[in-house]
Scaffold this motif. Structure first.
Motif, PDB file in Angstrom:
ATOM      1  N   LEU A  14       0.837  -1.200   0.000  1.00  0.00           N
ATOM      2  CA  LEU A  14       0.000   0.000   0.000  1.00  0.00           C
ATOM      3  C   LEU A  14       0.871   1.250   0.000  1.00  0.00           C
ATOM      4  O   LEU A  14       1.867   1.328   0.727  1.00  0.00           O
ATOM      5  CB  LEU A  14      -0.903   0.023   1.237  1.00  0.00           C
ATOM      6  N   ALA A  15       0.489   2.212  -0.826  1.00  0.00           N
ATOM      7  CA  ALA A  15       1.187   3.498  -0.811  1.00  0.00           C
ATOM      8  C   ALA A  15       0.833   4.244   0.479  1.00  0.00           C
ATOM      9  O   ALA A  15      -0.159   3.936   1.147  1.00  0.00           O
ATOM     10  CB  ALA A  15       0.790   4.320  -2.023  1.00  0.00           C
ATOM     11  N   SER A  16       1.625   5.244   0.820  1.00  0.00           N
ATOM     12  CA  SER A  16       1.428   5.938   2.099  1.00  0.00           C
ATOM     13  C   SER A  16       0.045   6.562   2.199  1.00  0.00           C
ATOM     14  O   SER A  16      -0.582   6.540   3.265  1.00  0.00           O
ATOM     15  CB  SER A  16       2.511   7.002   2.296  1.00  0.00           C
ATOM     16  N   ASP A  17      -0.486   7.122   1.083  1.00  0.00           N
ATOM     17  CA  ASP A  17      -1.823   7.712   1.145  1.00  0.00           C
ATOM     18  C   ASP A  17      -2.895   6.644   1.271  1.00  0.00           C
ATOM     19  O   ASP A  17      -3.961   6.875   1.857  1.00  0.00           O
ATOM     20  CB  ASP A  17      -2.077   8.583  -0.087  1.00  0.00           C
ATOM     21  N   GLN A  18      -2.635   5.439   0.750  1.00  0.00           N
ATOM     22  CA  GLN A  18      -3.617   4.364   0.836  1.00  0.00           C
ATOM     23  C   GLN A  18      -3.757   3.803   2.248  1.00  0.00           C
ATOM     24  O   GLN A  18      -4.737   3.117   2.545  1.00  0.00           O
ATOM     25  CB  GLN A  18      -3.248   3.235  -0.131  1.00  0.00           C
ATOM     26  N   LEU A  19      -2.807   4.081   3.105  1.00  0.00           N
ATOM     27  CA  LEU A  19      -2.932   3.639   4.493  1.00  0.00           C
ATOM     28  C   LEU A  19      -4.156   4.259   5.155  1.00  0.00           C
ATOM     29  O   LEU A  19      -4.667   3.724   6.148  1.00  0.00           O
ATOM     30  CB  LEU A  19      -1.666   3.994   5.277  1.00  0.00           C
ATOM     31  N   LEU A  20      -4.641   5.367   4.612  1.00  0.00           N
ATOM     32  CA  LEU A  20      -5.872   5.985   5.108  1.00  0.00           C
ATOM     33  C   LEU A  20      -7.060   5.750   4.184  1.00  0.00           C
ATOM     34  O   LEU A  20      -8.182   5.580   4.642  1.00  0.00           O
ATOM     35  CB  LEU A  20      -5.666   7.491   5.307  1.00  0.00           C
ATOM     36  N   THR A  21      -6.828   5.707   2.872  1.00  0.00           N
ATOM     37  CA  THR A  21      -7.954   5.573   1.952  1.00  0.00           C
ATOM     38  C   THR A  21      -8.443   4.138   1.817  1.00  0.00           C
ATOM     39  O   THR A  21      -9.566   3.906   1.364  1.00  0.00           O
ATOM     40  CB  THR A  21      -7.583   6.103   0.555  1.00  0.00           C
ATOM     41  N   GLN A  22      -7.626   3.153   2.190  1.00  0.00           N
ATOM     42  CA  GLN A  22      -8.027   1.754   2.063  1.00  0.00           C
ATOM     43  C   GLN A  22      -8.591   1.175   3.367  1.00  0.00           C
ATOM     44  O   GLN A  22      -8.722  -0.039   3.502  1.00  0.00           O
ATOM     45  CB  GLN A  22      -6.836   0.912   1.612  1.00  0.00           C
ATOM     46  N   VAL A  23      -8.948   2.022   4.295  1.00  0.00           N
ATOM     47  CA  VAL A  23      -9.423   1.536   5.596  1.00  0.00           C
ATOM     48  C   VAL A  23     -10.815   0.925   5.534  1.00  0.00           C
ATOM     49  O   VAL A  23     -11.259   0.297   6.506  1.00  0.00           O
ATOM     50  CB  VAL A  23      -9.414   2.669   6.651  1.00  0.00           C
ATOM     51  N   PHE A  24     -11.520   1.075   4.407  1.00  0.00           N
ATOM     52  CA  PHE A  24     -12.872   0.535   4.308  1.00  0.00           C
ATOM     53  C   PHE A  24     -12.897  -0.888   3.756  1.00  0.00           C
ATOM     54  O   PHE A  24     -13.954  -1.497   3.669  1.00  0.00           O
ATOM     55  CB  PHE A  24     -13.734   1.433   3.414  1.00  0.00           C
ATOM     56  N   THR A  25     -11.763  -1.423   3.353  1.00  0.00           N
ATOM     57  CA  THR A  25     -11.754  -2.731   2.720  1.00  0.00           C
ATOM     58  C   THR A  25     -11.901  -3.851   3.737  1.00  0.00           C
ATOM     59  O   THR A  25     -11.786  -3.655   4.950  1.00  0.00           O
ATOM     60  CB  THR A  25     -10.441  -2.960   1.933  1.00  0.00           C
ATOM     61  N   SER A  26     -12.114  -5.065   3.215  1.00  0.00           N
ATOM     62  CA  SER A  26     -12.349  -6.216   4.079  1.00  0.00           C
ATOM     63  C   SER A  26     -11.094  -6.698   4.789  1.00  0.00           C
ATOM     64  O   SER A  26     -11.178  -7.543   5.672  1.00  0.00           O
ATOM     65  CB  SER A  26     -12.937  -7.365   3.253  1.00  0.00           C
ATOM     66  N   HIS A  27      -9.937  -6.197   4.422  1.00  0.00           N
ATOM     67  CA  HIS A  27      -8.704  -6.647   5.066  1.00  0.00           C
ATOM     68  C   HIS A  27      -8.530  -6.100   6.473  1.00  0.00           C
ATOM     69  O   HIS A  27      -7.698  -6.584   7.225  1.00  0.00           O
ATOM     70  CB  HIS A  27      -7.492  -6.244   4.218  1.00  0.00           C
ATOM     71  N   GLY A  28      -9.251  -5.056   6.825  1.00  0.00           N
ATOM     72  CA  GLY A  28      -9.124  -4.503   8.163  1.00  0.00           C
ATOM     73  C   GLY A  28      -8.064  -3.420   8.227  1.00  0.00           C
ATOM     74  O   GLY A  28      -7.816  -2.720   7.243  1.00  0.00           O
ATOM     75  N   PRO A  29      -7.403  -3.249   9.378  1.00  0.00           N
ATOM     76  CA  PRO A  29      -6.403  -2.191   9.527  1.00  0.00           C
ATOM     77  C   PRO A  29      -5.338  -2.262   8.438  1.00  0.00           C
ATOM     78  O   PRO A  29      -4.870  -3.344   8.077  1.00  0.00           O
ATOM     79  CB  PRO A  29      -5.803  -2.467  10.916  1.00  0.00           C
ATOM     80  N   THR A  30      -4.961  -1.109   7.924  1.00  0.00           N
ATOM     81  CA  THR A  30      -3.997  -1.069   6.824  1.00  0.00           C
ATOM     82  C   THR A  30      -2.570  -1.335   7.278  1.00  0.00           C
ATOM     83  O   THR A  30      -1.688  -1.535   6.437  1.00  0.00           O
ATOM     84  CB  THR A  30      -4.076   0.285   6.112  1.00  0.00           C
ATOM     85  N   VAL A  31      -2.316  -1.295   8.570  1.00  0.00           N
ATOM     86  CA  VAL A  31      -1.089  -1.867   9.133  1.00  0.00           C
ATOM     87  C   VAL A  31      -1.556  -2.924  10.138  1.00  0.00           C
ATOM     88  O   VAL A  31      -2.362  -2.640  11.014  1.00  0.00           O
ATOM     89  CB  VAL A  31      -0.178  -0.812   9.803  1.00  0.00           C
ATOM     90  N   VAL A  32      -1.080  -4.155   9.968  1.00  0.00           N
ATOM     91  CA  VAL A  32      -1.625  -5.247  10.768  1.00  0.00           C
ATOM     92  C   VAL A  32      -1.209  -5.123  12.225  1.00  0.00           C
ATOM     93  O   VAL A  32      -0.111  -4.663  12.553  1.00  0.00           O
ATOM     94  CB  VAL A  32      -1.198  -6.615  10.204  1.00  0.00           C
ATOM     95  N   MET A  33      -2.111  -5.540  13.101  1.00  0.00           N
ATOM     96  CA  MET A  33      -1.952  -5.303  14.526  1.00  0.00           C
ATOM     97  C   MET A  33      -0.629  -5.823  15.104  1.00  0.00           C
ATOM     98  O   MET A  33      -0.028  -5.138  15.941  1.00  0.00           O
ATOM     99  CB  MET A  33      -3.152  -5.920  15.272  1.00  0.00           C
ATOM    100  N   PRO A  34      -0.129  -6.999  14.711  1.00  0.00           N
ATOM    101  CA  PRO A  34       1.139  -7.449  15.302  1.00  0.00           C
ATOM    102  C   PRO A  34       2.331  -6.560  14.987  1.00  0.00           C
ATOM    103  O   PRO A  34       3.403  -6.726  15.574  1.00  0.00           O
ATOM    104  CB  PRO A  34       1.330  -8.850  14.682  1.00  0.00           C
ATOM    105  N   THR A  35       2.159  -5.585  14.069  1.00  0.00           N
ATOM    106  CA  THR A  35       3.258  -4.666  13.754  1.00  0.00           C
ATOM    107  C   THR A  35       3.104  -3.316  14.442  1.00  0.00           C
ATOM    108  O   THR A  35       3.945  -2.436  14.253  1.00  0.00           O
ATOM    109  CB  THR A  35       3.350  -4.412  12.233  1.00  0.00           C
ATOM    110  N   TRP A  36       2.074  -3.120  15.246  1.00  0.00           N
ATOM    111  CA  TRP A  36       1.785  -1.790  15.780  1.00  0.00           C
ATOM    112  C   TRP A  36       2.837  -1.316  16.777  1.00  0.00           C
ATOM    113  O   TRP A  36       3.353  -2.077  17.592  1.00  0.00           O
ATOM    114  CB  TRP A  36       0.422  -1.769  16.461  1.00  0.00           C
TER     115      TRP A  36
END
Length: 404
Positions: A145-167
């Motif tokens: 995901l591009a840096s801007d997509q980290l916010l624009t792709q939040v509606f997809t079925s994949h869930g958080p755009t950075v996965v929780m184990p990496t937070w």
């Protein structure tokens, strides 16, 4: 550096492993805090958090073992374990690590540097999947995901755009957003926290290095989080085994997908509010208020499901469905038979060339739609678009949303 581990009534060799690592970490001058309980059943799920305090030099090399809770209460959710690991720690930055994953030595340093620059952001990183061929498309989505997509792709079925184990984030910001949801089994505590984070103006940043070995295995806790239709749950649709779901064997793989009406195996779900409902409500809250009208791209099952799931006010904004399937287009309209309105709503079904933005694109991400437009691989869906600019849909950056 401080490591906070909360052992949630594990019955395997977890404590033996923790004791071995305790010695190694003590010898390295790392403070270790261990909490947990040994009741017959867990209150949440196995979890550990590494807590990094950038302002302190640890001189106490002892391992502090937290007393066991004598009254653990009824079974709860994974959010409980995470909250306990955080509560018993003292660092000013939180680096989350699930007990079945492994991180690279430079992870804390690189993410801490990013967190200092972005104090109100969740900092993620790229991952390396283990086994390497598991969840290939989901992993590609995580990492590319591009840096801007980290916010624009939040509606997809994949869930958080950075996965929780990496937070990775500051304790101050975590406390501002609030603790993880400790509801019943199946509650998507990471997604709910992520939504709360965004509602409070938080950012999303990814360190573009592979800093985590993200392990896939059938017993991972993420498999307990399901999508639901009515009172039943079906295994999520998605990406075959090389992608995300091995339905034939009943394996539910990581990620957040739409319900796939394939097979017939139903699984009981304890939570009343589904991921789908959370996602639709978030869409209605964050995007749809800015639009007076919109088109749903997909006149098939998923598009109609989205329409039916919307609140009445949002449904009235849907001016059309659009599709590439001539059979759907020939029907002319979709009639919402379950509506209590009279006459029942009838929504036109248009060819994509006749549709106008903004769009909510309700298709699988495999089709390679993106929020700001369309990629070259869209031609795989309709060869007539090849070498024909006038046949392509109008491109309106940031006026379409993907809800796969």
């Amino acid at each position: 550096m401080e490591l906070s581990v909360f052992n949630d009534a594990s019955k395997d060799k977890s404590m033996t492993i923790i004791e071995k690592w305790k010695v190694k970490l003590e010898d390295s001058g790392i403070l270790v805090v261990i909490g947990g309980h040994d009741s017959p059943s867990p209150r949440g799920g196995p979890s550990s958090c590494a807590m990094w305090d950038a302002t302190s030099t640890w001189s106490d090399e002892r391992c502090h073992v937290r007393a066991q809770d004598p009254n653990p209460g009824p079974p709860q959710q994974i959010g409980y374990s995470k909250n306990q690991a955080i509560a018993q720690s003292s660092g000013s930055y939180l680096c989350f690590l699930d007990s079945d994953d492994a991180m690279m030595p430079q992870r804390v340093r690189l993410q801490h540097e990013a967190a200092v620059r972005h104090p109100t952001s969740i900092i993620g990183c790229q991952v390396r999947r283990e086994p390497p061929n598991s969840t290939e498309r989901y992993t590609r989505w995580i990492n590319q995901l591009a840096s801007d997509q980290l916010l624009t792709q939040v509606f997809t079925s994949h869930g958080p755009t950075v996965v929780m184990p990496t937070w990775f984030c500051s304790r101050e910001w975590f406390s501002h957003v609030g603790p993880f949801d400790e509801g019943g089994q199946g509650v998507p505590e990471d997604l709910l926290f992520f939504y709360s984070h965004l509602r409070k103006g938080g950012g999303v940043v990814r360190v573009d290095q592979s800093l985590l070995i993200y392990r896939y295995h059938p017993k991972a806790a993420t498999h307990s989080v399901l999508e639901r239709i009515g009172d039943s749950v079906l295994p999520p649709e998605g990406m075959s085994f090389a992608g995300r779901c091995g339905f034939s064997t009943g394996i539910l793989c990581p990620g957040r997908a739409d319900v796939h009406l394939h097979g017939g195996c139903h699984v009981h779900c304890h939570n009343r509010t589904t991921i789908w409902t959370h996602r639709v409500r978030f869409l209605e809250e964050r995007a749809l208020p800015h639009w007076a009208a919109f088109t749903i791209w997909n006149a098939g099952r998923q598009g109609r499901r989205l329409y039916r799931s919307l609140m009445a006010e949002s449904r009235r904004k849907v001016v059309a469905f659009c599709d590439v399937d001539e059979n759907k287009i020939k029907k002319g309209f979709y009639s919402y038979e379950d509506s209590e309105e009279r006459p029942k709503p009838r929504v036109p079904i248009l060819h994509f060339r006749a549709a106008r933005p903004p769009f909510v694109i309700c298709v699988k991400l495999a089709a390679r739609f993106v929020v700001a437009g369309y990629t070259q691989q869209i031609t795989d869906m309709d060869p007539r678009w090849q070498n024909s600019e006038e046949n392509k849909p109008h491109r309106h950056p940031c006026r379409s949303l993907t809800l796969s």
